[in-house]
Design a protein around this motif. Sequence first.
Motif, PDB file in Angstrom:
ATOM      1  N   ARG A   1      31.478  44.204  37.748  1.00  0.00           N
ATOM      2  CA  ARG A   1      30.551  44.323  39.126  1.00  0.00           C
ATOM      3  C   ARG A   1      31.817  44.440  39.824  1.00  0.00           C
ATOM      4  N   TRP A   2      32.790  44.557  39.058  1.00  0.00           N
ATOM      5  CA  TRP A   2      34.048  45.826  40.379  1.00  0.00           C
ATOM      6  C   TRP A   2      33.467  47.220  40.613  1.00  0.00           C
ATOM      7  N   ILE A   3      33.182  47.377  39.438  1.00  0.00           N
ATOM      8  CA  ILE A   3      32.614  49.500  40.333  1.00  0.00           C
ATOM      9  C   ILE A   3      31.445  48.881  40.505  1.00  0.00           C
TER      10      ILE A   3
ATOM     11  N   ASP B   1      29.023  50.116  46.303  1.00  0.00           N
ATOM     12  CA  ASP B   1      28.554  49.300  47.224  1.00  0.00           C
ATOM     13  C   ASP B   1      27.093  49.042  46.764  1.00  0.00           C
ATOM     14  N   TRP B   2      27.422  49.047  45.655  1.00  0.00           N
ATOM     15  CA  TRP B   2      25.193  48.926  44.712  1.00  0.00           C
ATOM     16  C   TRP B   2      25.298  47.073  45.157  1.00  0.00           C
ATOM     17  N   ASN B   3      23.863  47.595  44.739  1.00  0.00           N
ATOM     18  CA  ASN B   3      22.848  46.038  44.725  1.00  0.00           C
ATOM     19  C   ASN B   3      23.128  45.345  43.218  1.00  0.00           C
TER      20      ASN B   3
ATOM     21  N   SER C   1      38.874  58.828  40.796  1.00  0.00           N
ATOM     22  CA  SER C   1      39.911  58.374  40.364  1.00  0.00           C
ATOM     23  C   SER C   1      39.493  57.117  39.064  1.00  0.00           C
ATOM     24  N   VAL C   2      40.253  56.654  40.003  1.00  0.00           N
ATOM     25  CA  VAL C   2      40.074  54.850  40.028  1.00  0.00           C
ATOM     26  C   VAL C   2      38.913  54.637  39.557  1.00  0.00           C
ATOM     27  N   SER C   3      37.593  55.308  39.981  1.00  0.00           N
ATOM     28  CA  SER C   3      36.056  54.975  40.341  1.00  0.00           C
ATOM     29  C   SER C   3      35.846  55.897  38.810  1.00  0.00           C
ATOM     30  N   ALA C   4      36.573  56.609  38.791  1.00  0.00           N
ATOM     31  CA  ALA C   4      35.579  56.873  37.049  1.00  0.00           C
ATOM     32  C   ALA C   4      36.329  56.049  35.820  1.00  0.00           C
ATOM     33  N   PHE C   5      37.540  56.072  36.237  1.00  0.00           N
ATOM     34  CA  PHE C   5      38.207  55.002  35.321  1.00  0.00           C
ATOM     35  C   PHE C   5      37.520  53.636  34.728  1.00  0.00           C
ATOM     36  N   VAL C   6      36.604  53.085  35.673  1.00  0.00           N
ATOM     37  CA  VAL C   6      36.616  51.298  36.014  1.00  0.00           C
ATOM     38  C   VAL C   6      35.062  51.823  35.541  1.00  0.00           C
TER      39      VAL C   6
ATOM     40  N   PRO D   1      39.277  41.904  40.084  1.00  0.00           N
ATOM     41  CA  PRO D   1      40.281  42.826  40.029  1.00  0.00           C
ATOM     42  C   PRO D   1      39.710  43.699  41.882  1.00  0.00           C
ATOM     43  N   GLU D   2      39.252  43.994  42.657  1.00  0.00           N
ATOM     44  CA  GLU D   2      39.089  44.595  43.476  1.00  0.00           C
ATOM     45  C   GLU D   2      40.484  43.257  44.582  1.00  0.00           C
ATOM     46  N   GLU D   3      40.791  42.497  44.635  1.00  0.00           N
ATOM     47  CA  GLU D   3      41.379  41.713  45.438  1.00  0.00           C
ATOM     48  C   GLU D   3      43.210  42.070  45.290  1.00  0.00           C
ATOM     49  N   VAL D   4      43.297  42.224  44.042  1.00  0.00           N
ATOM     50  CA  VAL D   4      44.155  42.701  43.327  1.00  0.00           C
ATOM     51  C   VAL D   4      44.581  44.196  44.288  1.00  0.00           C
ATOM     52  N   PHE D   5      43.380  45.404  43.191  1.00  0.00           N
ATOM     53  CA  PHE D   5      43.907  46.420  43.197  1.00  0.00           C
ATOM     54  C   PHE D   5      44.153  46.974  43.911  1.00  0.00           C
ATOM     55  N   GLU D   6      42.967  46.392  45.943  1.00  0.00           N
ATOM     56  CA  GLU D   6      43.354  47.174  46.785  1.00  0.00           C
ATOM     57  C   GLU D   6      44.244  46.845  47.988  1.00  0.00           C
ATOM     58  N   HIS D   7      45.281  46.096  47.033  1.00  0.00           N
ATOM     59  CA  HIS D   7      46.567  45.324  47.711  1.00  0.00           C
ATOM     60  C   HIS D   7      47.319  45.741  47.143  1.00  0.00           C
ATOM     61  N   HIS D   8      48.089  46.083  45.637  1.00  0.00           N
ATOM     62  CA  HIS D   8      48.625  46.982  44.825  1.00  0.00           C
ATOM     63  C   HIS D   8      49.255  48.053  45.523  1.00  0.00           C
TER      64      HIS D   8
END
Length: 304
Positions: free
Chosen positions: A289-291, A296-298, A249-254, A232-239
């Motif tokens: 894993r995406w959230i 940046d959590w362990n 807002s995105v993090s809240a929904f994820v 997901p992060e590979e797509v979302f951050e470049h879309h």
Amino acid sequence: MPDGVRAAIDAIAGSPVVVAINLDGGFSPGPAARCTLSNGRVVFVKAAGTELNSVSPEMHRREGQVLAGLHDDVPAPQLIGVFDDGDWVALVIEWIDGAMPVAPLSRSDVDRLGLVERLSCVDGGHALQSCSDAHPGLFGHWQQLIDQPIGGLDAWSCRHSERLAELEVGVADAIDGDRLVHLDFRSDNVIFATAGPEHDVVVDWPGASVGAAWVDLVGLLPALELDGGPRPEEVFEHHPVGRAADPDSVSAFVASIAGYFTRMSLMPPPPGLPTVRLFQAAQGRVARRWIAHRQDWNTDDMNS
């Protein structure tokens, strides 16, 4: 299905069904078939009664209402008609020549799912509820896991549940917007049209609502990875839709969808839907894993 439902479908279609080929895939019980009529026309029919599953007829009923109200600029098949006797609900829908993407997805398949960007540009209008009002059951699952623990919860979720519950506070405002939201945008709800990408459609519309332009992109990405697509992060951050979104807002929904998939996967399967919990569990692992990546959590004790 009962004879009366069959007869009603023939009447709505304008010609009797002479061949019906049930289609694989999806989670709704009841017929979902490519139907050839005696006049040669082909239509799609889906139907369900309360005996199969108490929720499915209401979802079909809702989908019929949504399809009837969608504008021509929405990439969706046209509704031909609805039968509803209070028990059985049947939809007769335009047949789109084409096929669903098949996992593992190719690079061209992933690119063609850029259809989600077309949806993000569609005005939601005034007839649909907001995403948060239409789907209250999607939110608050981390807090529910804290208040009413369920056996089988993974170690990472146990360790982070309070932080995740805090993260999704205010998610209703986070996903607010004026765009049309499908809210179940996955590869198995897309038809790649034989006529070309400009004719591709999204199917299964009972969850349609109004919200932020990026909601469907977020909802797509966990399932996309499971289909062999990128993380997901590979797509979302470049879309382009993702880049324009507010990160908090995105993090809240994820966090919300991670909680939904995680908690629901621990529940007994609903009647007639034996495989849905496994699918939710798989999406939950990806969303967690995406959230974790976003915050940046362990992840040392996170299930792979």
